[in-house]
Design an enzyme around this catalytic site. Structure first.
Site, short mmCIF file in Angstrom:
data_model
loop_
_atom_site.label_atom_id
_atom_site.label_comp_id
_atom_site.label_asym_id
_atom_site.label_seq_id
_atom_site.Cartn_x
_atom_site.Cartn_y
_atom_site.Cartn_z
N SER A 124 16.60 10.52 -5.40
CA SER A 124 16.05 9.60 -4.41
C SER A 124 16.91 8.35 -4.28
O SER A 124 18.03 8.42 -3.80
CB SER A 124 14.60 9.26 -4.77
OG SER A 124 13.91 8.78 -3.64
N LYS A 176 -4.75 -7.03 6.16
CA LYS A 176 -4.37 -7.85 5.01
C LYS A 176 -4.95 -7.28 3.72
O LYS A 176 -4.39 -7.47 2.64
CB LYS A 176 -4.84 -9.29 5.21
CG LYS A 176 -4.26 -10.28 4.21
CD LYS A 176 -2.75 -10.34 4.34
CE LYS A 176 -2.15 -11.35 3.38
NZ LYS A 176 -0.68 -11.36 3.45
#
Length: 298
Positions: A124, A176
Site C-alpha cells: 500500500s 461534523k
C-alpha cells in the site's frame, strides 16, 4: 592545615557538589560513547571523498514524513551522491505523509537514479512511495501492492449505553459528528465517507500510474486492494527485478556506472535526546489526542 576552597564547597554544599559530579560523569561517558561510536559503529563512508550511493531507509508505518523527506533532500544536495536506493520495509501509512515522501522521491528521481529495494513488506503506502523510482526490486516473497485506501470506523453505542455514557456534544454541521463511536452512521454519512475514500483512491491510482509509467487502466485493474508476493507483482509489471538489497545495489551500479568501492550514505539518522539515550524511552501518558478516524494507504 587550612582546607582548600574545593573541600569547603563540597562540605558546605554536598548535594550540589554530588550533582555536579554526576553531570560530569555523564558528560564524560557520553563523550566516550560518541568516540566509540565514531571509531567502531558509525558509517564513516560519509567522510570519504569520491562518489557515493545514498540509502533511504523507510521502515514501519509511515505516519510522519519529516525525517525521511529531510534525508532525501540532503542526498539531493550532496553532489557526491550519484544514485540512491530506497530500502523499504513498510506495511503502508497515513495518506498525507505517504504523499509527501512520494513527492520527495519523485523530485529526487529527476536528478538521480533511484532504485527501490523491498524487504519483507512494501504494501500500500510502502508501494506508493516506491513507485516513482526508476526501478523496483523485490524479493519473490515480499508482500507488496495492496493498492487501496482504508478508514476504520467503530460503533460503540451499545457498549456506551451499558456503562451509562451518553453523547451530549454540540456540532455546527451535519457531518461534523460523522464517524463518532457513539452511534451508527447514517446513509448520508456513509456516502460522505465513501466519496472521501474514492477520491483518495483515485489519487493513489493516478500517482502509481505516473510513477510507474503505466497506463491508468492497467493500474485500475490491479488496484482492488489485493496484496501480492514479489513474484506476482513482477508478473503484473508492478516490480521490475526479483532480488534483495545486493541486487538493488548492483542494478544501481549498472545504471549509473558507480564503482563497487563507492561508500554508502545511509539515513535518516534517528535523533535521540541525551536523557532518552541514558534512561530509555518511558512514558505513562496515553495519547488520545488524535482524530477518531484516520485514512491510510494499507
Amino acid at each position: 592545615m587550612e582546607k582548600t576552597s574545593q573541600n569547603k564547597f563540597s562540605q558546605r554544599h554536598p548535594l550540589i557538589f554530588g550533582f555536579m559530579l554526576i553531570i560530569a560523569a555523564v558528560v564524560i561517558f557520553m563523550m566516550a560513547m560518541a568516540v566509540f561510536n565514531f571509531l567502531f559503529l558509525e558509517d564513516r563512508s560519509r567522510f570519504r571523498t569520491g562518489e557515493k550511493i545514498g540509502v533511504v531507509n523507510i521502515s514501519g508505518l509511515i505516519t510522519d514524513s519529516r525525517e525521511i523527506v529531510d534525508w532525501i533532500n540532503e542526498l539531493k544536495r550532496n553532489e557526491s551522491v550519484k544514485g540512491v536506493v530506497l530500502r523499504i520495509n513498510s506495511p503502508g501509512g497515513v495518506v498525507g505523509p505517504s504523499q509527501e515522501v512520494y513527492a520527495a522521491v519523485q523530485d529526487l528521481a529527476r536528478t538521480r537514479t533511484v532504485v527501490a529495494s523491498m524487504g519483507a513488506m512494501a504494501a500500500s503506502g510502502g508501494y506508493y512511495v516506491a513507485s516513482p523510482a526508476h526501478q523496483i526490486v523485490a524479493n519473490p516473497g515480499t508482500l507488496t501492492a495492496s493498492i487501496g485506501v482504508k478508514a476504520t470506523l467503530t460503533n460503540m453505542q451499545e457498549l456506551m449505553r451499558k456503562i451509562g455514557i451518553q453523547d451530549q456534544a454540540i456540532y455546527s454541521g451535519e457531518f461534523k459528528d460523522a464517524g463518532t463511536v457513539m452511534r451508527p452512521m447514517t446513509d448520508r454519512e456513509k456516502e460522505y465517507f465513501q466519496a472521501l475514500i474514492d477520491d483518495m483512491h483515485d489519487q493513489f491510482v493516478q500517482d502509481v500510474a505516473q510513477g510507474r509509467n503505466m497506463a491508468l487502466e492497467e493500474v485500475i485493474a490491479l488496484a482492488d486492494g489485493r496484496a501480492m508476493t514479489g513474484r506476482q507483482a513482477y508478473q503484473t509489471g508492478l516490480v521490475d527485478v526479483l532480488g534483495g538489497m545486493n541486487e538493488a545495489l548492483e542494478l544501481l551500479r549498472e545504471l549509473t556506472g558507480i564503482k563497487e568501492s563507492a561508500g554508502l550514505l545511509e539515513g535518516p539518522v534517528q535523533k535521540v535526546s541525551l536523557v532518552r539515550r541514558i534512561l530509555g524511552e518511558f512514558s505513562l501518558t496515553p495519547d488520545f489526542a488524535g482524530p477518531r478516524w484516520i485514512f491510510t494507504y494499507e
